[in-house]
Design a protein around this motif. Structure first.
Motif, PDB file in Angstrom:
ATOM      1  N   TRP A 113       0.838  -1.193   0.000  1.00 26.11           N
ATOM      2  CA  TRP A 113       0.000   0.000   0.000  1.00 26.11           C
ATOM      3  C   TRP A 113       0.873   1.244   0.000  1.00 26.11           C
ATOM      4  CZ3 TRP A 113      -5.338  -0.768   0.006  1.00 26.11           C
ATOM      5  CH2 TRP A 113      -5.717  -2.122   0.133  1.00 26.11           C
ATOM      6  N   GLN A 114       0.498   2.212  -0.839  1.00 24.55           N
ATOM      7  CA  GLN A 114       1.309   3.417  -1.029  1.00 24.55           C
ATOM      8  C   GLN A 114       0.972   4.486  -0.007  1.00 24.55           C
ATOM      9  OE1 GLN A 114       2.199   5.207  -5.063  1.00 24.55           O
ATOM     10  NE2 GLN A 114       0.915   6.824  -4.234  1.00 24.55           N
ATOM     11  N   ALA A 115       1.993   4.913   0.743  1.00 28.96           N
ATOM     12  CA  ALA A 115       1.863   6.015   1.695  1.00 28.96           C
ATOM     13  C   ALA A 115       2.417   7.296   1.071  1.00 28.96           C
ATOM     14  CB  ALA A 115       2.615   5.689   2.978  1.00 28.96           C
ATOM     15  N   GLN A 116       2.210   8.426   1.763  1.00 29.94           N
ATOM     16  CA  GLN A 116       2.677   9.708   1.232  1.00 29.94           C
ATOM     17  C   GLN A 116       4.144   9.972   1.529  1.00 29.94           C
ATOM     18  OE1 GLN A 116       0.193  13.050   2.162  1.00 29.94           O
ATOM     19  NE2 GLN A 116      -1.639  12.126   1.276  1.00 29.94           N
ATOM     20  N   SER A 117       4.650   9.480   2.661  1.00 29.39           N
ATOM     21  CA  SER A 117       6.040   9.771   3.009  1.00 29.39           C
ATOM     22  C   SER A 117       6.572   8.717   3.963  1.00 29.39           C
ATOM     23  CB  SER A 117       6.161  11.154   3.648  1.00 29.39           C
ATOM     24  OG  SER A 117       5.737  11.121   5.004  1.00 29.39           O
ATOM     25  N   ILE A 142       8.386  -6.659  10.861  1.00 31.86           N
ATOM     26  CA  ILE A 142       9.282  -7.791  10.644  1.00 31.86           C
ATOM     27  C   ILE A 142      10.490  -7.411   9.799  1.00 31.86           C
ATOM     28  CG2 ILE A 142       7.483  -9.524  10.952  1.00 31.86           C
ATOM     29  CD1 ILE A 142       7.441  -9.848   7.875  1.00 31.86           C
ATOM     30  N   TRP A 143      10.426  -6.225   9.134  1.00 24.40           N
ATOM     31  CA  TRP A 143      11.564  -5.710   8.387  1.00 24.40           C
ATOM     32  C   TRP A 143      11.289  -4.268   8.001  1.00 24.40           C
ATOM     33  CZ3 TRP A 143      13.340  -6.922   2.732  1.00 24.40           C
ATOM     34  CH2 TRP A 143      14.711  -6.667   2.593  1.00 24.40           C
ATOM     35  N   GLY A 144      12.327  -3.448   8.060  1.00 24.25           N
ATOM     36  CA  GLY A 144      12.230  -2.099   7.568  1.00 24.25           C
ATOM     37  C   GLY A 144      12.136  -1.062   8.675  1.00 24.25           C
ATOM     38  N   PRO A 145      12.171   0.219   8.229  1.00 23.85           N
ATOM     39  CA  PRO A 145      12.188   0.676   6.841  1.00 23.85           C
ATOM     40  C   PRO A 145      13.491   0.334   6.114  1.00 23.85           C
ATOM     41  CG  PRO A 145      11.419   2.434   8.298  1.00 23.85           C
ATOM     42  CD  PRO A 145      11.994   1.360   9.163  1.00 23.85           C
ATOM     43  N   VAL A 146      13.342  -0.036   4.846  1.00 22.37           N
ATOM     44  CA  VAL A 146      14.464  -0.328   3.959  1.00 22.37           C
ATOM     45  C   VAL A 146      14.243   0.428   2.650  1.00 22.37           C
ATOM     46  CG1 VAL A 146      14.826  -2.623   4.952  1.00 22.37           C
ATOM     47  CG2 VAL A 146      13.342  -2.367   2.948  1.00 22.37           C
ATOM     48  N   ARG A 147      15.336   0.635   1.915  1.00 23.42           N
ATOM     49  CA  ARG A 147      15.247   1.201   0.570  1.00 23.42           C
ATOM     50  C   ARG A 147      15.603   0.101  -0.424  1.00 23.42           C
ATOM     51  NH1 ARG A 147      13.614   5.696  -2.495  1.00 23.42           N
ATOM     52  NH2 ARG A 147      14.709   7.234  -1.214  1.00 23.42           N
ATOM     53  N   ASN A 165      11.683   1.779  -3.830  1.00 21.38           N
ATOM     54  CA  ASN A 165      10.747   2.210  -2.795  1.00 21.38           C
ATOM     55  C   ASN A 165      11.311   2.009  -1.394  1.00 21.38           C
ATOM     56  OD1 ASN A 165      10.319  -0.488  -3.940  1.00 21.38           O
ATOM     57  ND2 ASN A 165       8.758  -0.784  -2.380  1.00 21.38           N
ATOM     58  N   ILE A 166      10.870   2.873  -0.490  1.00 20.37           N
ATOM     59  CA  ILE A 166      11.155   2.721   0.937  1.00 20.37           C
ATOM     60  C   ILE A 166       9.988   1.954   1.533  1.00 20.37           C
ATOM     61  CG2 ILE A 166      11.617   3.911   3.105  1.00 20.37           C
ATOM     62  CD1 ILE A 166      12.500   6.335   1.437  1.00 20.37           C
ATOM     63  N   ALA A 167      10.263   0.880   2.277  1.00 22.21           N
ATOM     64  CA  ALA A 167       9.206  -0.042   2.676  1.00 22.21           C
ATOM     65  C   ALA A 167       9.395  -0.541   4.094  1.00 22.21           C
ATOM     66  CB  ALA A 167       9.175  -1.234   1.719  1.00 22.21           C
ATOM     67  N   GLY A 172      -2.058 -14.191   8.182  1.00 15.99           N
ATOM     68  CA  GLY A 172      -0.756 -14.800   7.924  1.00 15.99           C
ATOM     69  C   GLY A 172      -0.032 -14.188   6.742  1.00 15.99           C
ATOM     70  N   ALA A 173      -0.732 -13.376   5.945  1.00 14.77           N
ATOM     71  CA  ALA A 173      -0.073 -12.649   4.869  1.00 14.77           C
ATOM     72  C   ALA A 173       0.728 -11.491   5.445  1.00 14.77           C
ATOM     73  CB  ALA A 173      -1.101 -12.132   3.862  1.00 14.77           C
ATOM     74  N   VAL A 174       1.713 -11.046   4.694  1.00 13.34           N
ATOM     75  CA  VAL A 174       2.505  -9.882   5.069  1.00 13.34           C
ATOM     76  C   VAL A 174       1.890  -8.647   4.405  1.00 13.34           C
ATOM     77  CG1 VAL A 174       4.789  -8.801   4.910  1.00 13.34           C
ATOM     78  CG2 VAL A 174       4.581 -11.264   5.357  1.00 13.34           C
ATOM     79  N   VAL A 175       1.932  -7.520   5.109  1.00  6.98           N
ATOM     80  CA  VAL A 175       1.496  -6.232   4.567  1.00  6.98           C
ATOM     81  C   VAL A 175       2.715  -5.328   4.448  1.00  6.98           C
ATOM     82  CG1 VAL A 175       0.007  -4.223   4.867  1.00  6.98           C
ATOM     83  CG2 VAL A 175      -0.760  -6.476   5.663  1.00  6.98           C
ATOM     84  N   GLU A 176       2.855  -4.684   3.300  1.00  4.29           N
ATOM     85  CA  GLU A 176       3.918  -3.700   3.089  1.00  4.29           C
ATOM     86  C   GLU A 176       3.297  -2.307   2.989  1.00  4.29           C
ATOM     87  OE1 GLU A 176       7.000  -2.115  -0.393  1.00  4.29           O
ATOM     88  OE2 GLU A 176       6.087  -4.095  -0.602  1.00  4.29           O
TER      89      GLU A 176
END
Length: 296
Positions: free
Chosen positions: A195-199, A218-223, A229-231, A239-243
């Motif tokens: 899902w796309q955030a603004q910043s 479980i991970w991040g923020p990473v580039r 993308n920064i995620a 059980g699915a992951v959300v980014e």
């Protein structure tokens, strides 16, 4: 802007054994709003459309369907012609859920259901609260990653943005977003929906909300290197992951050659070579819908 048959990513449909918990995660952690609820099904959205995420109450956790928006009626009919020519099993000749004017569903490679449609209803939020601007992409871990890549290109007109190693990973786009579907060789699961955030500040606030609930990123923020993308990532109730991500690369040259990464190059994080070993172990499998005589 789209050159091909699919103009944008539509929605993710998930089956969940804990509907209340899944809706809590979507509304209170991610920041979506509920747009409609029918018997055992909840529709949620970030943007001004009827749905971008659908939860279906079930006795198993799994992938229900991936929704893709056709460019127009002609594109919808051309995709149906290609699907029929390849012999994929049709799940439904009409839209399976609420809020869609026209479409059909079929079982694609590795039992993932694809719903192709046009004419989703608008649903405009009265006020903007916290949360992402829109649904962006999915990351699938097919067993036959090259076969899935060829299917997406041949049947649905997706194009390659980045290629990782030899028969390991492909990032594919249907519009200027660097990828709408990312493929990484794996166990035949959906790893995450994004899902796309603004910043990047929104990613920090996500971490704070999870911390308040005693849960973790479980991970991040990473580039990322592939996509730029920064995620940041967390695991939802199903059980699915959300980014949650921002600053995804946009590709306006429809004929741009894919970026090729060597198998040992750091395509996953430009800020560090660290990658959690357990990260790729998360994910959920598709709910099988094909008749028994068509299973393989």
């Amino acid at each position: 802007m789209s050159w091909g048959l699919i103009s944008e990513m539509g929605h993710v449909g998930l089956q969940t054994t804990n509907l209340q918990g899944s809706v809590f995660d979507a509304t209170q952690i991610l920041g979506l709003r509920e747009t409609e609820r029918t018997d055992g099904t909840v529709y949620l959205s970030a943007g001004d459309v009827h749905h971008e995420l659908v939860y279906v109450e079930s006795d198993i956790d799994g992938v229900d369907s991936f929704g893709l928006v056709a460019r127009d009626g002609d594109a919808l009919r051309e995709i149906r012609r290609r699907v029929d020519a390849e012999g994929f099993h049709i799940v439904s000749n009409t839209p399976r859920g609420a809020g869609i004017q026209d479409g059909f569903s079929f079982v694609g490679p590795e039992d993932f259901v694809f719903e192709i449609y046009i004419g989703m209803q608008t649903d405009t939020a009265a006020l903007k609260s916290f949360g992402p601007d829109r649904y962006g992409h999915i990351n699938i871990h097919p067993r036959d990653v090259t076969g899935m890549m060829k299917f997406l290109h041949r049947v649905l007109d997706f194009r390659l943005s980045d290629v990782i190693g030899d028969d390991f990973a492909y990032f594919m786009r249907c519009n200027p977003d660097h990828h709408g579907i990312a493929l990484v060789k794996g166990r035949g699961t959906l790893h995450h929906h994004a899902w796309q955030a603004q910043s990047i500040a929104d990613l920090g606030k996500l971490g704070d909300r999870l911390h308040k609930l005693g849960r973790d990123l479980i991970w991040g923020p990473v580039r990322h290197g592939a996509g730029h993308n920064i995620a940041a990532y967390y695991v939802e109730t199903s059980g699915a992951v959300v980014e949650l991500y921002t600053d995804l690369e946009q590709i306006y040259d429809d004929n741009r050659d894919p970026v090729i990464w060597g198998a040992d190059e750091n395509w996953w994080n430009m800020w560090s070579s660290y990658r959690p070993e357990e990260f790729r172990q998360h994910g959920i499998a598709p709910v099988v819908r094909r008749p028994q005589n068509l299973l393989r």
